[in-house]
Design an enzyme around this catalytic site. Structure first.
Site, PDB file in Angstrom:
ATOM      1  N   HIS A  54       0.999  -1.441   0.035  1.00  0.00           N
ATOM      2  CA  HIS A  54      -0.002   0.013   0.050  1.00  0.00           C
ATOM      3  C   HIS A  54       0.802   1.098   0.168  1.00  0.00           C
ATOM      4  O   HIS A  54       2.059   1.078   0.449  1.00  0.00           O
ATOM      5  CB  HIS A  54      -0.809  -0.007   1.084  1.00  0.00           C
ATOM      6  CG  HIS A  54      -2.039  -1.175   1.254  1.00  0.00           C
ATOM      7  ND1 HIS A  54      -2.815  -1.053   2.058  1.00  0.00           N
ATOM      8  CD2 HIS A  54      -2.019  -2.161   0.612  1.00  0.00           C
ATOM      9  CE1 HIS A  54      -3.684  -2.265   1.821  1.00  0.00           C
ATOM     10  NE2 HIS A  54      -3.090  -3.012   0.980  1.00  0.00           N
ATOM     11  N   GLU A  56       1.122   3.910   1.995  1.00  0.00           N
ATOM     12  CA  GLU A  56       1.426   4.212   3.263  1.00  0.00           C
ATOM     13  C   GLU A  56       2.452   3.273   3.861  1.00  0.00           C
ATOM     14  O   GLU A  56       3.598   3.675   4.366  1.00  0.00           O
ATOM     15  CB  GLU A  56       0.253   4.452   4.135  1.00  0.00           C
ATOM     16  CG  GLU A  56      -0.916   5.474   4.144  1.00  0.00           C
ATOM     17  CD  GLU A  56      -2.044   4.618   2.978  1.00  0.00           C
ATOM     18  OE1 GLU A  56      -2.936   5.172   3.251  1.00  0.00           O
ATOM     19  OE2 GLU A  56      -1.822   3.604   2.379  1.00  0.00           O
ATOM     20  N   CYS A  84      -5.791   1.925   5.988  1.00  0.00           N
ATOM     21  CA  CYS A  84      -6.285   0.687   6.305  1.00  0.00           C
ATOM     22  C   CYS A  84      -5.575   0.346   7.786  1.00  0.00           C
ATOM     23  O   CYS A  84      -4.869   0.856   8.328  1.00  0.00           O
ATOM     24  CB  CYS A  84      -6.229  -0.515   5.330  1.00  0.00           C
ATOM     25  SG  CYS A  84      -4.479  -1.121   5.283  1.00  0.00           S
ATOM     26  N   CYS A  87      -1.961  -0.429   7.407  1.00  0.00           N
ATOM     27  CA  CYS A  87      -1.019   0.671   7.398  1.00  0.00           C
ATOM     28  C   CYS A  87      -1.186   1.689   8.671  1.00  0.00           C
ATOM     29  O   CYS A  87      -0.117   2.338   8.965  1.00  0.00           O
ATOM     30  CB  CYS A  87      -1.566   1.610   6.218  1.00  0.00           C
ATOM     31  SG  CYS A  87      -1.375   0.767   4.551  1.00  0.00           S
TER      32      CYS A  87
END
Length: 150
Positions: A54, A56, A84, A87
């Site tokens: 992801h 992040e 999420c 993250c």
């Protein structure tokens, strides 16, 4: 929110747009300290074939290799979409204590048919150290990135 914050959030949107153009999901993140953009990252889940890539997570991996926990504690992470749970954990354990996001997890779920749509505030408030969360901001702009992506 001041104009600089909006500029940084839009930089995260720009990263999300770039990664969408490269065939990945439209997520971007920017790390800022003392009024300076320190790093940017894009989602690379599809191109890397790794569900942990992801935006992040990619940003945190890079940041912890370059800056101390103390320096990261003075940073703000701007995310195109609400981080999420995975993250949030990485952000928290890296010591980043300020998060600003555009599109909400609920709005993302409407586009992506998502599951595990947990508000990041719920995750961060369980930590021993306080994390400031601002968002959703400029949500229509952030949500538009997901049009046609799912």
């Amino acid at each position: 929110m001041n104009e600089f914050d909006l500029t940084c959030l839009r930089a995260a949107f720009a990263a999300a747009h770039r990664t969408k153009s490269a065939g990945n999901h439209p997520f971007g993140a920017v790390l800022v300290r003392d009024g300076t953009i320190m790093a940017e990252a894009e989602n690379t889940v599809v191109t890397e074939g790794d569900p942990t890539c992801h935006a992040e997570m990619n940003l945190v991996r890079r940041a912890v290799g370059q800056w101390s926990r103390e320096e990261l504690g003075r940073c703000t992470l701007y995310a195109s979409t609400e981080p999420c749970v995975m993250c949030c954990g990485a952000i928290y354990w890296a010591g980043i204590r300020h998060v600003v996001y555009g599109c909400s997890a609920d709005a993302l779920a409407r586009h992506a048919g998502g599951s595990l749509a947990v508000p990041c505030r719920d995750t961060f408030e369980r930590g021993r150290h306080s994390t400031i969360v601002e968002g959703p901001l400029l949500e229509a702009e952030g949500e538009a990135l997901h049009d046609g992506a799912w």
